[in-house]
Design a protein around this motif. Sequence first.
Motif, PDB file in Angstrom:
ATOM      1  N   ARG A 138      -8.770  -2.140  -3.146  1.00 35.73           N
ATOM      2  CA  ARG A 138      -7.406  -2.603  -2.859  1.00 35.73           C
ATOM      3  C   ARG A 138      -7.150  -2.620  -1.360  1.00 35.73           C
ATOM      4  O   ARG A 138      -6.474  -3.531  -0.848  1.00 35.73           O
ATOM      5  CB  ARG A 138      -6.394  -1.704  -3.569  1.00 35.73           C
ATOM      6  CG  ARG A 138      -6.332  -1.939  -5.075  1.00 35.73           C
ATOM      7  CD  ARG A 138      -5.444  -0.940  -5.768  1.00 35.73           C
ATOM      8  NE  ARG A 138      -5.368  -1.215  -7.200  1.00 35.73           N
ATOM      9  CZ  ARG A 138      -4.896  -0.355  -8.100  1.00 35.73           C
ATOM     10  NH1 ARG A 138      -4.447   0.849  -7.709  1.00 35.73           N
ATOM     11  NH2 ARG A 138      -4.856  -0.685  -9.381  1.00 35.73           N
ATOM     12  N   ALA A 139      -7.682  -1.632  -0.655  1.00 38.11           N
ATOM     13  CA  ALA A 139      -7.518  -1.608   0.796  1.00 38.11           C
ATOM     14  C   ALA A 139      -8.192  -2.822   1.436  1.00 38.11           C
ATOM     15  O   ALA A 139      -7.652  -3.416   2.385  1.00 38.11           O
ATOM     16  CB  ALA A 139      -8.106  -0.310   1.360  1.00 38.11           C
ATOM     17  N   VAL A 140      -9.347  -3.203   0.940  1.00 38.01           N
ATOM     18  CA  VAL A 140     -10.040  -4.388   1.461  1.00 38.01           C
ATOM     19  C   VAL A 140      -9.240  -5.653   1.142  1.00 38.01           C
ATOM     20  O   VAL A 140      -9.063  -6.534   1.996  1.00 38.01           O
ATOM     21  CB  VAL A 140     -11.455  -4.490   0.853  1.00 38.01           C
ATOM     22  CG1 VAL A 140     -12.092  -5.825   1.201  1.00 38.01           C
ATOM     23  CG2 VAL A 140     -12.333  -3.346   1.335  1.00 38.01           C
ATOM     24  N   ALA A 141      -8.744  -5.743  -0.085  1.00 40.05           N
ATOM     25  CA  ALA A 141      -8.041  -6.947  -0.526  1.00 40.05           C
ATOM     26  C   ALA A 141      -6.758  -7.195   0.251  1.00 40.05           C
ATOM     27  O   ALA A 141      -6.334  -8.353   0.389  1.00 40.05           O
ATOM     28  CB  ALA A 141      -7.726  -6.842  -2.019  1.00 40.05           C
ATOM     29  N   HIS A 142      -6.137  -6.143   0.783  1.00 39.02           N
ATOM     30  CA  HIS A 142      -4.856  -6.288   1.473  1.00 39.02           C
ATOM     31  C   HIS A 142      -4.976  -6.193   2.988  1.00 39.02           C
ATOM     32  O   HIS A 142      -3.964  -6.091   3.683  1.00 39.02           O
ATOM     33  CB  HIS A 142      -3.870  -5.233   0.962  1.00 39.02           C
ATOM     34  CG  HIS A 142      -3.462  -5.440  -0.467  1.00 39.02           C
ATOM     35  ND1 HIS A 142      -4.100  -4.827  -1.521  1.00 39.02           N
ATOM     36  CD2 HIS A 142      -2.492  -6.211  -1.014  1.00 39.02           C
ATOM     37  CE1 HIS A 142      -3.536  -5.190  -2.665  1.00 39.02           C
ATOM     38  NE2 HIS A 142      -2.559  -6.037  -2.383  1.00 39.02           N
ATOM     39  N   ASP A 143      -6.203  -6.221   3.503  1.00 38.86           N
ATOM     40  CA  ASP A 143      -6.425  -6.183   4.942  1.00 38.86           C
ATOM     41  C   ASP A 143      -7.129  -7.478   5.351  1.00 38.86           C
ATOM     42  O   ASP A 143      -8.228  -7.768   4.869  1.00 38.86           O
ATOM     43  CB  ASP A 143      -7.281  -4.968   5.313  1.00 38.86           C
ATOM     44  CG  ASP A 143      -7.457  -4.825   6.811  1.00 38.86           C
ATOM     45  OD1 ASP A 143      -8.255  -5.594   7.388  1.00 38.86           O
ATOM     46  OD2 ASP A 143      -6.815  -3.947   7.410  1.00 38.86           O
TER      47      ASP A 143
END
Length: 283
Positions: A138-143
């Motif tokens: 999720r951190a990758v998807a929103h950065d």
Amino acid sequence: MRRHDPGPRRSRSVESYLRQTRILAAVALAALIGGVVSDVVNAAFWRRHALLAGLAASVIVVMLSVAVINEVIERRRRERWSVLAQYVLFELVRNARMIWSGILEVAGLLPADSNQAAAVDAGAQIVRDTPRLTAAARAVAHDDDRRAHLQLEIAFLAEHADEVLGRWAAVMLDSDVYAEVIDRHVELAGDVAWLGGLLDTAQPPDDQRRQKRARSSPAVQIEAGLTGEWLADRLVVITQLAEALDRGTLELALRVVPVEWWEARLGTTVSAGRSRLLTEAQS
């Protein structure tokens, strides 16, 4: 991504074909024993029902013949090119490991260990930790920056998987056992290519070739949209599938040609790591 029940008609195990033939042989043997016992206990019944006795005997013979012949033919076929089969299985392992380790690297979860074997084991444990992996995805998807890095990595992984399968799929499809393995690795490669097409459609790259591939991808017609949550869920599915295929295919490869055979062939000794892998594969 939620997986639906309808799908390819295949079993979950890479060794299902062997189990099916052995189960058929066991059933036929049990039927044969039952027929012999029944003939001793109640011979009059079979004499009165000659047609039924003949049909039962024919069915038992056919079941035994199919099980034995299939097993013998398949075993000889595997043994004829077992070294090549192991080489291809190792290539499939390498491809699957590149996929899950590549996604872990983008997510910042790839273990930094000078001992590569220990790093692989630690990375596999991280992949199986679903809550931790999901949070990182999720951190990758929103950065935006990390998502761009992911897009480059997925494009590379999709191209590499396509090259590996294009080179070896036809060879491995000659055997039912290995066809099962190839089918599951094709599923993994298809997931990666599908995701790559969606990422390149959402954010067109400078590479004209990738732009053309993205425009022709059927994923844009089927998927509703590339949201952050969807992307995170898809990354988790792909990463865990890749790690499971890495582990399962490696175990199969170590059974195809035993480590001891290579040690005798090359005149070396079995290392502790390979001994452990062989023990796990045989258990």
